[in-house]
Design a protein around this motif. Sequence first.
Motif, PDB file in Angstrom:
ATOM      1  N   TYR A  21       0.968  -1.272  -0.080  1.00  0.00           N
ATOM      2  CA  TYR A  21       0.138  -0.038  -0.056  1.00  0.00           C
ATOM      3  C   TYR A  21       0.876   1.213   0.039  1.00  0.00           C
ATOM      4  O   TYR A  21       0.798   2.103  -0.716  1.00  0.00           O
ATOM      5  CB  TYR A  21      -0.842   0.047   1.497  1.00  0.00           C
ATOM      6  CG  TYR A  21      -1.657   1.290   1.442  1.00  0.00           C
ATOM      7  CD1 TYR A  21      -2.804   1.421   0.391  1.00  0.00           C
ATOM      8  CD2 TYR A  21      -1.086   2.347   2.023  1.00  0.00           C
ATOM      9  CE1 TYR A  21      -3.482   2.738   0.456  1.00  0.00           C
ATOM     10  CE2 TYR A  21      -1.939   3.540   2.088  1.00  0.00           C
ATOM     11  CZ  TYR A  21      -3.125   3.796   1.375  1.00  0.00           C
ATOM     12  OH  TYR A  21      -3.670   5.070   1.361  1.00  0.00           O
ATOM     13  N   LEU A  22       1.980   1.184   0.866  1.00  0.00           N
ATOM     14  CA  LEU A  22       2.790   2.599   0.945  1.00  0.00           C
ATOM     15  C   LEU A  22       3.475   2.679  -0.385  1.00  0.00           C
ATOM     16  O   LEU A  22       3.723   3.899  -0.757  1.00  0.00           O
ATOM     17  CB  LEU A  22       3.639   2.275   2.179  1.00  0.00           C
ATOM     18  CG  LEU A  22       2.935   2.399   3.602  1.00  0.00           C
ATOM     19  CD1 LEU A  22       4.032   2.141   4.560  1.00  0.00           C
ATOM     20  CD2 LEU A  22       2.491   3.639   3.821  1.00  0.00           C
ATOM     21  N   TYR A  23       4.115   1.617  -0.926  1.00  0.00           N
ATOM     22  CA  TYR A  23       4.639   1.726  -2.214  1.00  0.00           C
ATOM     23  C   TYR A  23       3.731   2.275  -3.336  1.00  0.00           C
ATOM     24  O   TYR A  23       4.275   3.033  -4.007  1.00  0.00           O
ATOM     25  CB  TYR A  23       5.247   0.320  -2.444  1.00  0.00           C
ATOM     26  CG  TYR A  23       6.111   0.494  -3.621  1.00  0.00           C
ATOM     27  CD1 TYR A  23       7.345   0.985  -3.638  1.00  0.00           C
ATOM     28  CD2 TYR A  23       5.631  -0.024  -5.030  1.00  0.00           C
ATOM     29  CE1 TYR A  23       8.226   1.077  -4.844  1.00  0.00           C
ATOM     30  CE2 TYR A  23       6.313  -0.030  -6.119  1.00  0.00           C
ATOM     31  CZ  TYR A  23       7.630   0.536  -6.267  1.00  0.00           C
ATOM     32  OH  TYR A  23       8.326   0.722  -7.389  1.00  0.00           O
ATOM     33  N   TRP A  24       2.559   1.703  -3.200  1.00  0.00           N
ATOM     34  CA  TRP A  24       1.428   1.935  -4.461  1.00  0.00           C
ATOM     35  C   TRP A  24       0.748   3.201  -4.384  1.00  0.00           C
ATOM     36  O   TRP A  24       0.219   3.848  -5.255  1.00  0.00           O
ATOM     37  CB  TRP A  24       0.910   0.815  -4.736  1.00  0.00           C
ATOM     38  CG  TRP A  24       1.319  -0.041  -5.505  1.00  0.00           C
ATOM     39  CD1 TRP A  24       2.285  -0.019  -6.584  1.00  0.00           C
ATOM     40  CD2 TRP A  24       0.882  -1.703  -5.638  1.00  0.00           C
ATOM     41  NE1 TRP A  24       2.494  -1.356  -7.016  1.00  0.00           N
ATOM     42  CE2 TRP A  24       1.900  -2.399  -6.363  1.00  0.00           C
ATOM     43  CE3 TRP A  24       0.024  -2.190  -4.591  1.00  0.00           C
ATOM     44  CZ2 TRP A  24       1.692  -3.550  -6.545  1.00  0.00           C
ATOM     45  CZ3 TRP A  24      -0.143  -3.749  -4.939  1.00  0.00           C
ATOM     46  CH2 TRP A  24       0.780  -4.329  -5.804  1.00  0.00           C
ATOM     47  N   ARG A  25       0.612   3.644  -3.273  1.00  0.00           N
ATOM     48  CA  ARG A  25      -0.379   4.717  -2.944  1.00  0.00           C
ATOM     49  C   ARG A  25      -0.263   6.010  -3.728  1.00  0.00           C
ATOM     50  O   ARG A  25      -1.320   6.599  -4.105  1.00  0.00           O
ATOM     51  CB  ARG A  25      -0.435   5.086  -1.353  1.00  0.00           C
ATOM     52  CG  ARG A  25       0.636   6.263  -0.899  1.00  0.00           C
ATOM     53  CD  ARG A  25       0.704   6.117   0.717  1.00  0.00           C
ATOM     54  NE  ARG A  25       2.062   6.787   0.950  1.00  0.00           N
ATOM     55  CZ  ARG A  25       2.352   7.900   1.173  1.00  0.00           C
ATOM     56  NH1 ARG A  25       1.199   8.705   1.647  1.00  0.00           N
ATOM     57  NH2 ARG A  25       3.541   8.279   1.748  1.00  0.00           N
ATOM     58  N   ARG A  26       0.956   6.471  -3.926  1.00  0.00           N
ATOM     59  CA  ARG A  26       1.094   7.569  -5.151  1.00  0.00           C
ATOM     60  C   ARG A  26       1.184   6.931  -6.704  1.00  0.00           C
ATOM     61  O   ARG A  26       0.822   7.355  -7.402  1.00  0.00           O
ATOM     62  CB  ARG A  26       2.569   8.469  -4.641  1.00  0.00           C
ATOM     63  CG  ARG A  26       1.918   9.142  -3.344  1.00  0.00           C
ATOM     64  CD  ARG A  26       1.854  10.425  -3.580  1.00  0.00           C
ATOM     65  NE  ARG A  26       1.315  11.246  -2.256  1.00  0.00           N
ATOM     66  CZ  ARG A  26       2.048  11.503  -1.231  1.00  0.00           C
ATOM     67  NH1 ARG A  26       3.125  10.680  -1.191  1.00  0.00           N
ATOM     68  NH2 ARG A  26       1.453  11.719  -0.363  1.00  0.00           N
ATOM     69  N   ARG A  27       1.842   5.761  -6.851  1.00  0.00           N
ATOM     70  CA  ARG A  27       2.261   5.399  -7.976  1.00  0.00           C
ATOM     71  C   ARG A  27       1.079   4.762  -8.686  1.00  0.00           C
ATOM     72  O   ARG A  27       0.697   5.346  -9.636  1.00  0.00           O
ATOM     73  CB  ARG A  27       3.228   4.324  -8.120  1.00  0.00           C
ATOM     74  CG  ARG A  27       4.741   4.994  -7.592  1.00  0.00           C
ATOM     75  CD  ARG A  27       5.816   3.779  -7.244  1.00  0.00           C
ATOM     76  NE  ARG A  27       7.060   4.313  -6.893  1.00  0.00           N
ATOM     77  CZ  ARG A  27       7.444   4.637  -5.475  1.00  0.00           C
ATOM     78  NH1 ARG A  27       6.415   4.117  -4.613  1.00  0.00           N
ATOM     79  NH2 ARG A  27       8.422   5.062  -5.235  1.00  0.00           N
ATOM     80  N   GLU A  28       0.502   4.068  -7.933  1.00  0.00           N
ATOM     81  CA  GLU A  28      -0.638   3.053  -8.379  1.00  0.00           C
ATOM     82  C   GLU A  28      -1.841   3.297  -7.453  1.00  0.00           C
ATOM     83  O   GLU A  28      -1.850   2.198  -6.829  1.00  0.00           O
ATOM     84  CB  GLU A  28      -0.316   1.867  -9.232  1.00  0.00           C
ATOM     85  CG  GLU A  28       0.651   1.730 -10.040  1.00  0.00           C
ATOM     86  CD  GLU A  28       1.095   0.622 -10.891  1.00  0.00           C
ATOM     87  OE1 GLU A  28       0.319   0.173 -11.423  1.00  0.00           O
ATOM     88  OE2 GLU A  28       2.132   0.031 -10.256  1.00  0.00           O
TER      89      GLU A  28
END
Lengths: 245, 151
Positions: free
Chosen positions: A71-78
């Motif tokens: 979630y933390l990795y994707w929250r801005r990217r995807e």
Amino acid sequence: MEQRTPTLRNVAWLWFGISIAVLAFGFRQAIFLVPTDAAQGNVGRIFYYHVPIAMLSLIFPYINFVASLFYLYWRRREPLKALTADALALATAEVTVVYSSICLLTGMLWARAVWGIWWTWDPRLTSMLLLWLLYVSYLMLRQFSSAGQTHTLAAVLSVFAAVDVPIVYMSIRWWRTQHPAPVFGGGPDSGVDPSMLPAFYWNLAGWTVWGICIVVFRFALERRRQFAEQEAALQAIEASLEIPQ
Amino acid sequence: MANVTQKSPIKFIVAAVIIVATIAYLSFTGGRDNKSYYVTIGELQGMGNKAYTRHLRVAGNVAPGSIHRVGTNATFDLLEQGRKLSVVYQGSEPPPDTFKDDAQALAVGTYSRDGVFHATQLQAKCASKYAPAPASATPATTAAATLPATK
């Protein structure tokens, strides 16, 4: 947008049926078929519930942890993938609370019978209570935080909560405890007689498939809630665009 | 990060690593010298004057045949690696059913200068071994694991 197909629905019901069947079979094994423990008598049969559930209550937090990292990795990217990860994190956290509650309650009942006490502040019991509190606070945060950052805060809390999981696991190896030393992979005076293993494995299998069943169900429910929320947001935007025209 | 003005996650990651490392360090060092939950009889006898002033939990195996019950009270001996400790238990609750000859037990109370341990609470400690009673009626006394004295 995911649509539940009849096949998927059938698989879900089949999985549910299998869970119930395995749990029923495991119950028969644990309560009626395997021999009584020499040291503890029939009280010792709670072993077949307490231990598999305790093991699973240390596994679901890891799924929650990994999902929170995604979630933390994707929250801005995807952001859409991030929402999927968030739904999985929520589902596993709820199941963690259910399983660790059962673990604590069965443990207390068992402790009263064989140790003579309901509770003691030894490292294993304390770290497990801490685990329960951490995941309860995780759910409370998600429930009551009004900020727009709820998902991010929850994911960060989950990363810290995950630190307690290996401590719970290692507590009976690192420290002196009231709680028995490891039964599996422990010292020379540990282990389970082969005649008792079927009850253990059937219950481990049963509580695993049941746990997966409720995680998937809860995940699907949360996804539907997310889609409904997105739909509502979209309609609100469309409605606001229509007014000036 | 796409947005340059946004706060860098580096600070957060560094803080997280520091916290996790601290917890890991404390757990690891605690693991080597934590004797706080209970003491063995050998440690109790090696504590000197501190042994008489503190509220302690002592572990040992119940010496076979040494239990004398009077109401909810009991006197018995705890054994650990050849060392013996006489325990007088005076509590409001009878000892648990698992409290019997050769069982691992924890006595909670105070050590008096006459060498007797006055316990106000008894806790049985179970072995991590599960086995059916053998057909040849040997009591399951050998199942009681020896205490991890070296920990």
